[in-house]
Each structure stands twice: as C-alpha cells, then as structure tokens.
Design an enzyme around this catalytic site. Structure first.
Site, PDB file in Angstrom:
ATOM      1  N   ASP A 108       0.875  -1.292  -0.128  1.00 56.05           N
ATOM      2  CA  ASP A 108      -0.042   0.128  -0.055  1.00 56.05           C
ATOM      3  C   ASP A 108       0.941   1.292   0.178  1.00 56.05           C
ATOM      4  O   ASP A 108       1.676   1.274   0.821  1.00 56.05           O
ATOM      5  CB  ASP A 108      -0.945  -0.046   1.268  1.00 56.05           C
ATOM      6  CG  ASP A 108      -2.163   1.009   1.142  1.00 56.05           C
ATOM      7  OD1 ASP A 108      -2.007   1.883   0.159  1.00 56.05           O
ATOM      8  OD2 ASP A 108      -3.071   0.856   1.809  1.00 56.05           O
ATOM      9  N   ASP A 199      -2.777   2.625  -5.969  1.00 53.27           N
ATOM     10  CA  ASP A 199      -1.782   2.624  -4.817  1.00 53.27           C
ATOM     11  C   ASP A 199      -1.673   1.365  -4.045  1.00 53.27           C
ATOM     12  O   ASP A 199      -1.132   1.452  -3.112  1.00 53.27           O
ATOM     13  CB  ASP A 199      -2.071   3.769  -4.177  1.00 53.27           C
ATOM     14  CG  ASP A 199      -3.158   3.713  -3.131  1.00 53.27           C
ATOM     15  OD1 ASP A 199      -4.178   2.990  -3.890  1.00 53.27           O
ATOM     16  OD2 ASP A 199      -3.178   4.253  -2.189  1.00 53.27           O
ATOM     17  N   GLU A 200      -2.525   0.494  -4.336  1.00 54.07           N
ATOM     18  CA  GLU A 200      -2.196  -0.863  -3.716  1.00 54.07           C
ATOM     19  C   GLU A 200      -2.341  -1.969  -4.671  1.00 54.07           C
ATOM     20  O   GLU A 200      -2.952  -2.187  -5.489  1.00 54.07           O
ATOM     21  CB  GLU A 200      -3.223  -0.936  -2.425  1.00 54.07           C
ATOM     22  CG  GLU A 200      -4.659  -1.087  -2.832  1.00 54.07           C
ATOM     23  CD  GLU A 200      -5.383  -1.281  -1.549  1.00 54.07           C
ATOM     24  OE1 GLU A 200      -5.448  -2.267  -0.998  1.00 54.07           O
ATOM     25  OE2 GLU A 200      -5.871  -0.130  -1.319  1.00 54.07           O
ATOM     26  N   CYS A 577     -51.640  13.513 -21.296  1.00 55.51           N
ATOM     27  CA  CYS A 577     -51.044  12.310 -22.413  1.00 55.51           C
ATOM     28  C   CYS A 577     -50.331  13.257 -23.294  1.00 55.51           C
ATOM     29  O   CYS A 577     -50.765  14.173 -23.755  1.00 55.51           O
ATOM     30  CB  CYS A 577     -52.206  11.910 -23.009  1.00 55.51           C
ATOM     31  SG  CYS A 577     -52.093  10.769 -24.291  1.00 55.51           S
ATOM     32  N   CYS A 580     -52.262  13.073 -27.006  1.00 58.03           N
ATOM     33  CA  CYS A 580     -53.603  14.028 -27.326  1.00 58.03           C
ATOM     34  C   CYS A 580     -53.645  15.139 -26.456  1.00 58.03           C
ATOM     35  O   CYS A 580     -54.621  16.034 -26.627  1.00 58.03           O
ATOM     36  CB  CYS A 580     -54.592  13.090 -27.551  1.00 58.03           C
ATOM     37  SG  CYS A 580     -55.264  12.548 -25.518  1.00 58.03           S
ATOM     38  N   HIS A 595     -57.448   4.729 -21.610  1.00 53.09           N
ATOM     39  CA  HIS A 595     -56.948   5.752 -22.483  1.00 53.09           C
ATOM     40  C   HIS A 595     -55.984   5.250 -23.470  1.00 53.09           C
ATOM     41  O   HIS A 595     -55.963   5.742 -24.709  1.00 53.09           O
ATOM     42  CB  HIS A 595     -56.489   6.861 -21.717  1.00 53.09           C
ATOM     43  CG  HIS A 595     -56.251   8.272 -22.288  1.00 53.09           C
ATOM     44  ND1 HIS A 595     -56.950   8.941 -22.916  1.00 53.09           N
ATOM     45  CD2 HIS A 595     -54.786   8.496 -22.960  1.00 53.09           C
ATOM     46  CE1 HIS A 595     -56.303   9.862 -23.821  1.00 53.09           C
ATOM     47  NE2 HIS A 595     -54.883   9.711 -23.666  1.00 53.09           N
ATOM     48  N   HIS A 599     -55.742   4.918 -27.708  1.00 53.17           N
ATOM     49  CA  HIS A 599     -54.817   5.450 -28.770  1.00 53.17           C
ATOM     50  C   HIS A 599     -54.495   4.184 -29.594  1.00 53.17           C
ATOM     51  O   HIS A 599     -54.344   4.250 -30.705  1.00 53.17           O
ATOM     52  CB  HIS A 599     -53.549   6.023 -28.020  1.00 53.17           C
ATOM     53  CG  HIS A 599     -53.564   7.356 -27.683  1.00 53.17           C
ATOM     54  ND1 HIS A 599     -54.051   8.458 -28.529  1.00 53.17           N
ATOM     55  CD2 HIS A 599     -53.840   7.990 -26.473  1.00 53.17           C
ATOM     56  CE1 HIS A 599     -53.999   9.403 -27.705  1.00 53.17           C
ATOM     57  NE2 HIS A 599     -53.998   9.173 -26.620  1.00 53.17           N
TER      58      HIS A 599
END
Length: 865
Positions: A108, A199-200, A577, A580, A595, A599
């Site tokens: 380390d 670093d290790e 929506c 629409c 709904h 569509h």
DNA sequence: GCGGATCAC
DNA sequence: TATGGTGATCCGC
C-alpha cells in the site's frame, strides 16, 4: 418529513452524535485531538443539506439496527442451538479450507497522490498538504493528517482544521505513471499480482520466497526498497497467509513500515481475536453500517465475537453474509489466485451546483452521454442496460434503469434513452447526473459460437424471463465472483443447505428453512441448454412481442414500418397524455389503461383504413400479443373492421368527465355535447360555457407549468379518497407548503373537496415573499384535483386559535375565493356534523370549485402565452 | 430486471 | 459558498 429525530442529542455536546467517518482510526491519526476534529466537522456541517441527509441516513440505520435487534430477541434458545449446530459444522468446513501454505503480501503506497505531488514539487515537503479542492480532498499527507485532515473530507472543512493547508489539484496522469513504475517492481515478485487500485496490490510471493530462500519479511523489505529506488515513494507492506490478513497487516506499521504475521494457526487466531475494533472495521466488506449493526444490534465487537455469536449471524443474515463474517472471525479469506476480473459496468457522472432547470439538465445529460460513449468506444465496449443516476439537491440518490433491445455504445442511443429516463423524473432539482452502462455484449461470450447466438436470443427476449432464469449464466457467475470478492475459496452453498435439512429432520426444529436457503444455489446439474435454446428460439420467433410503445426499448424496425407515427404514450407531468393532451390524474389507473387503449384503437383504425393491404398478418398478431390484456379490444378487433371510439368510454361515473373532454377534443362538438348530457346530466361539469365554447379554466398542467416558473415543484399524492399536495422549492428541495384533505360526499352537495390543512412554511421560502402565491398554487392543485374527481364544492375550516390569527386566516381564504358559511362553535346541534368532521371550532368556509378555477385562471394561464 | 444501499479506494 | 467519481455487490421486490 422524518425530522425531529436529532433531538435525542446530548445538548451540551451535539457533535458527538454526528458520526463522521473522519475520526476513524487511520494511519497518521494517532496524536489527533479527535474531539476537536469532530466538533469542527460538526459545526461546519450542521444545518447543511448534506448534513440533513446524513441525519436521514442515520435514522434509517437506527431503524435497521432496531429491526435487527428485535429479530434477535425473538430467537428462541432452540433456534439458536440449532443454528449453533450449523455454525459448528461450518467452522469445521471452513477450517478444512484453511491454507497456510501460501504467502501473501499486500503493498500500500503511503499517501500516494500527496507523495507523488511532493515528488514533483519538493517545496511541499514537510508542509501540510492535500490533493483535491475546497469541495473534496482525495489524499492528505502526513503533516496534514496531524490536524485531522484526511481523504474524503471536504476541503473547506480541512482548511478550518488546518488554515495553512496547501491544496494541490488532482492529476491522474501523474499518478498513473508512478503507479505503473511500482507495478513494474511488483511484477518481479509476482507476475500475476492483483492490483487493488493505483496505489495498492496483492502479491502471492510464495514462489519467490521459496526460490530465493527468503522469508516473507525479507522479500517485503526488498520490494519496498526497490519501489523506493524506482520511484522515490515509500510504501507499507503486510505479509500473511491470505489477502485479508495481509491487508490488515499492511496497515499496522504505516507509513513506510511492514508487519509480518506468521503462517501458523494459533498465531493467526491470537492475532485476529486480539484485533481491536478499529482495526477489523477496515476488513474489506465491513463498513460503517455493518459495523453498527453488528455492534449495536448484536453486541459483536471483535472477531472473536463473530465466532462466538455465529448462531446469531446465521439466524439473522443471509448465508453468504454469515459465511463471510464467520470466516473473518477465523482469520480466513483470499488464498486462491483468482482470475483477473473483467469489468461489469462503465459509468460517468458529474456534480454541479443544484438546479431544476430542465434545459440545463438536458445539456448536462448530453455531455455525460458523450463522455460515457467515448469511454466505451475507447474500451471497445457495447452494453444494453442503461442506468441514470441522480443526486437530488437534498443529496438523495435515485437511479432509473432500462434494458435496451440492442447492445450499443453510441452517444445518440445513450442520450435518447437517458433523456426518457430523466424526463420521467422531472421536475426535480439535482446536483449530480450519472449514466452507467452494463450487461456488455461480450460478457456472455462463450467458446461455442453457436451457443452465443442462442444466449443472445434468450437475453434479448424480455418475455422469456422464466427461461432466462433457468439458464442464468450470469447468476452462476455471480456466485463464483461473490466468493472471490469475499476472498473465500470454498463453495459454501449446497453443503450447508443439506446440513440444515439434517438438523431439521434430526431435531424437529422450527427453523424456517427458507431463511437459510441461499438466494442463489449453484446449479450443478448439466443444463440442457442447446435443446432448450432451440425451443426458445422458435417460441421467440412466433410471438415476439411488439413493445415499441412501452417507454423503454430501442426502436423495433419492423414496428416502425408498420406504424411510423407510433409514439410511446407518456403522462407529461404525470398528468397529461403526450399524444392528445388529455389530462388524467395518476390515481385513475383503470381510466389510464382505457385511455391508452383508445390510442391503440386509433392506430388500429388508421391501419385498417389507410393501408389494409400493406399490413401483414404477422404484425397484427404482434400488436395483439402485446395488448392481449385487453380482451375487449381483441374482440372488437376480430369482429369489426372499424372500432367505434365510444366503445372505450362506457363508464358513467363522475370520472367520465375526463373522457368527455377527450372526446370533445377529438370529435364534433355538438355530438359530444349530447353525449355529455346523456352520461352526466346531473353534474354541472360541462367544459363548455353556454355558448358551447370551452371554459377557460386552468388545467392541472397549466397550474404545474405556471408553478415551475415560480420555482415551485408541486406534487399530488392520493390514497383512496385522501390526497396530499406538497410544494417544494425546486432549487433547495425544501418543502414550502402543503395541502391535505379528502374527497367525500357531503349532505346534499354531492362530492365535496374537504381541505384539512393548507400549510405554508416561511423559512424555506426563499422565492417570493408572497405567502399568498404559494398558498394559491398548493391550493390550486388541490382544487383542480377536486375538479377532476367531480367535486363541485371545496370546504375548509379556518380554525379558531386566537383572534388575531383567526381573522388573518379568514381574510386569506376570502382573498383566494372562499366565503364564510358559518361559525362552528359547538353551541348548536347543527354544528355537530362539522365538529365531528373537523374536530374543532372555527369558521367553515366554502367555495365553488368551478368558480375558484375561473377566478384563478388568469394567474395560471398567463404563462401559457 | 430494477432500485436502494453499502462498500472500497 | 461549499461534501467526489468509478465500479462492484447484495438484498428485496
């Protein structure tokens, strides 16, 4: 919401309860005045958004601890003695895996970034210095650590602790360069060393030791001096029988030191069980939360405790967690030489000053998508799961993910889907945006190329989830890598389960086997994958669903040719929506379903009327495959060529207003007026005035849009008839007001909107001085909600508190359009109903909802122009 | 598969 | 004034 928890602090020393990580044991921190550091950190942090979030997290942790404690107290002694049998056997098994034949070394580097910077600028030597900036520091040198300055501490606090602290900006190219120099040295001792980070590293020095007849300590000395002569940097080392121990050891004589633990069982056991808590905290995998859970809920403070209270661990944790704890307690972990692990995700994220400005957020998002795409191209990676990460102004972390149909690394693809994800979260004030891609295309690479295709097929096919599970390559891979990551070299799963069953049978125990069965069992049997894959492939071809109008997939080319105009249905602002413009409150779940059916029906109609010849039977089947939930539609589709739109709107309750508005928008006005009268003659909810023109009342979107220009983020939640509107400051995330109430029938008035509270917080309101403004907006959302629910009247009680306050309140409500109906004083029988409902005395005030909306419409419709 | 949490560096 | 970025894993749903 959940504040008021911090009042448990000892008032004289509140900082003691602010659990920062900054006072944990760390090399170089020995002589530090920890109380002073803690006090300063607390004082600098107190009251900040960050701090509040820490408090929130802390409260959650306490809850977790409490839950764990409760569960532990409920364990009977029979339970525990049964689990003890599991533990005993497990210990034997783990012991059998103990491998004292290897010598592991953990290196380390000491204060790596800081040391590198000092190397390139020697004038920094001996002075307190930190790498990083005022907002965050990465590493502090040892001079700075004497002041309590350390990594992960914000720079402005560090400067408070050490006013002469020198800040040096991070420079990763430098660190990478030096890291490479150290690694050259490491390779001389173990060509297959495991790099933990820049670093290790972990080195298996067994062979070097044997070949050169040197001890681990001697090799460590040599390696460290070699690193120093090659780089001018010092490092520390730990030598032990496994990686877990080596890592603990490398910390002991930091900096520029080393510690060797003999490869001898009793030495290891003495060492591990004598480890003070501050040391074993740093054992990989046990962080702040786990530490507290172990200590505060179960009283486990040392490694020894882990073994002694093993039955508790097995009773309360998952098998893999319990195995990990137990092996730590035994000083085991990481003796194998795992294969280099490939990355599983790649990400990019940036912090900036919090904003709710959508344009800005979209442009940040685009930048990040670009960075991520570049990184992926550099690494030659393509992936199919995209995760958006947001950190809100209040430091809460949110993530939203989609799995795409194709593997990609293009910034356009990434941005397109990321934008959808972000859009769904707006409005929100955030301080960080991140994007991550995972599920790489080569992650499932296999030696057999034909298998690869099949695997890809399986993975791409969403609806084959069950099959995917059965063939879950990643699942088994995870099991293996879990063990690797825990540093364990044994296969734990099946044996223990069998044991547990033994215990159950032998002892007639009451242990709930489900609790102990590992989540992921190894599937040891051969998987009949080729034949199954073929079957899947056929199935897949037959009924591959068309998902192109769900929000989260890549465009399907075939679908696009069939329906070039097809867009996913989204609820803008959670209300409107996108196809629409009709508005439906989120609580109208069924209505929304219908709904979207509408569509779909439209599309089908288009399909039929415009190009019946170009539509292949296959594509029709696809559509229906996806929409099969709607059997009504299916029937219509099969029986008739054209679907009358009104088929979808047969409901006659008060909610039908929404549909009527829709129909109004889509069809002839006169026709719709008739339908309106037919369906809902009683309610005067007509969106038309007497001239047949739409009345100019603000829609929910109008209100929300308008509020955003005032820096207000309004949300409505409903639970059955109850609702709550909250208003937040978009920039700070702080709540500025709320309204709560219920939609209920009232004597002779049909449905009324009953407002329980309209509350405004002044402190957090940095926006307008006008309380009226916020009140109006919060109120308007509530009122509009009432309108959507079919209420005609809104009512509230201006509670009688004090003369002054009460008259102010009445005036306020009058200004926004309410009228006094009567005084509720409790003096007459007629007051009883009101008293029961409101639970107090005051002035009952009513308003016509429609009237209110009309009255307010100018305010909210202004911003529309 | 998704989302929240935790962890390490 | 002000609290990071990258990657991994686990758990619960």
């Amino acid at each position: 919401m959940d504040n008021g928890e911090s009042s448990t602090n000892d008032s004289s020393r509140p900082w003691e309860s602010y659990n920062t990580v900054f006072t944990n044991a760390k090399a170089g921190m020995e002589g530090v005045d920890k109380e002073k550091v803690q006090r300063i950190v607390y004082e600098m942090s107190k009251g900040s958004k960050y701090f509040q979030n820490e408090e929130r997290k802390e409260a959650l942790m306490k809850q977790k601890i409490e839950h764990m404690r409760e569960r532990s107290t409920k364990l009977s002694s029979t339970d525990l003695s049964n689990y003890q049998k599991v533990v005993d056997r497990r210990i034997l098994e783990l012991e059998a895996t103990r491998d004292l034949s290897r010598i592991w070394l953990h290196v380390d580097m000491d204060a790596f970034y800081a040391a590198v910077e000092t190397l390139s600028n020697p004038s920094l030597e001996g002075k307190p210095m930190a790498v990083g900036g005022l907002s965050m520091i990465s590493t502090a040198n040892y001079e700075a650590r004497k002041f309590g300055v350390r990594a992960a501490m914000p720079g402005f606090i560090a400067r408070k602790l050490c006013p002469e602290l020198i800040f040096v900006p991070v420079d990763f190219t430098k660190y990478t360069h030096y890291s490479e120099l150290t690694r050259k040295v490491f390779r001389n001792y173990d060509p297959h060393f495991i790099a933990g980070s820049l670093d290790e590293a972990y080195l298996d020095i067994t062979v070097v030791c044997r070949e050169r007849g040197l001890s681990g300590g001697e090799i460590a000395e040599e390696l460290r001096s070699s690193v120093y002569s090659e780089t001018g940097l010092t490092c520390s080392a730990g030598v032990a029988a496994n990686r877990l121990l080596a890592k603990v050891c490398s910390d002991i004589n930091k900096p520029n030191g080393q510690f060797i633990l003999q490869n001898d069982r009793s030495t290891v056991m003495t060492f591990i069980s004598s480890l003070p808590i501050r040391k074993w905290i740093k054992i990989g995998g046990i962080g702040k939360v786990t530490e507290h859970i172990l200590k505060d809920a179960l009283g486990i403070k040392t490694c020894e405790d882990m073994v002694q209270k093993g039955s508790l661990l097995y009773a309360l944790f998952s098998q893999s967690s319990a195995d990990f704890f137990l092996s730590v307690g035994l000083g085991l972990g990481g003796t194998d030489s795992p294969e280099a692990r490939s990355r599983k995700s790649i990400s990019s994220e940036r912090t900036f000053s919090a904003t709710g400005d959508e344009k800005l957020l979209y442009s940040k998002l685009a930048e990040i998508a670009e960075m991520l795409s570049d990184d992926m191209k550099k690494e030659g990676l393509k992936a199919r799961t995209l995760t958006l990460k947001l950190k809100t102004a209040t430091f809460e972390i949110k993530s939203r993910a989609v799995s795409l149909q194709r593997y990609t690394c293009s910034s356009e693809d990434i941005l397109k889907h990321a934008t959808k994800l972000l859009k769904a979260e707006l409005p929100v004030s955030v301080r960080l945006i991140g994007l991550r891609m995972s599920q790489f295309s080569d992650e499932i690479r296999n030696s057999d190329p034909s298998q690869e295709t099949i695997t890809k097929f399986i993975i791409q096919k969403d609806s084959s989830r069950q099959n995917l599970d059965d063939n879950d390559y990643d699942g088994s891979k995870n099991c293996i890598s879990n063990d690797e990551s825990l540093g364990l070299s044994f296969d734990t799963h099946e044996t223990s389960y069998d044991q547990l069953k033994d215990v159950e049978y032998e002892e007639q125990s009451e242990i709930d086997a489900d609790k102990v069965i590992p989540n992921q069992e190894f599937k040891k049997e051969e998987r009949p994958r080729v034949s199954e894959g073929d079957a899947l492939l056929i199935k897949h071809k037959e009924c591959r669903p068309d998902t192109s109008h769900s929000t989260n997939d890549a465009p399907n080319t075939e679908a696009v040719t069939v329906f070039p105009q097809m867009e996913p249905l989204l609820w803008i602002d959670g209300y409107k929506c996108n196809l629409c413009g009709i508005e439906l409150p989120p609580s109208f779940v069924e209505e929304r379903q219908e709904h979207s059916d509408f569509h779909l029906a439209q599309r089908l109609q288009n399909e039929e009327s415009c190009s019946s010849s170009s539509t292949t039977p296959t594509s029709k089947r696809r559509i229906l495959g996806k929409e099969k939930a709607n059997s009504k539609l299916k029937k219509q589709k099969q029986d008739h060529k054209h679907i009358p739109i009104h088929t979808f709107f047969t409901k006659t309750n008060q909610n039908s207003f929404s549909y009527l508005k829709l129909i109004f928008q889509k069809r002839n006005q006169e026709e719709m007026k008739m339908v309106l009268n037919l369906i809902s003659p009683k309610l005067n909810l007509s969106p038309f005035n007497t001239l047949g023109e739409p009345k100019p009342i603000p829609s929910m979107s109008d209100i929300l849009t308008s509020s955003r220009t005032r820096n207000l983020d309004l949300k409505i939640q409903t639970l059955g008839p109850f609702f709550r509107v909250t208003g937040k400051n978009i920039d700070t995330g702080g709540e500025v007001g709320r309204a709560e109430g219920v939609v209920r029938p009232w004597f002779g008035k049909g449905l009324v909107l009953h407002l329980d509270t309209i509350k405004l917080t002044k402190e957090t309101m940095k926006m307008e001085k006008s309380v009226l403004g916020v009140g109006l907006y919060v109120g308007a959302v509530a009122i509009r909600h009432g309108y959507d629910c079919g209420c005609r009247t809104a009512q509230l009680l201006a509670i009688y508190d004090s003369d002054l306050y009460h008259s102010k309140l009445v005036r306020f409500y009058r200004r926004i359009g309410f009228e006094e109906v009567k005084e509720v004083s409790g003096s007459s029988i007629g007051d009883m109903a009101d008293m029961l409902v409101w639970g107090g005395v005051g002035t009952r005030m009513d308003a016509s909802i429609h009237h209110l909306l009309l009255k307010w419409s100018k305010v909210f419709l202004k911003s529309k122009i």
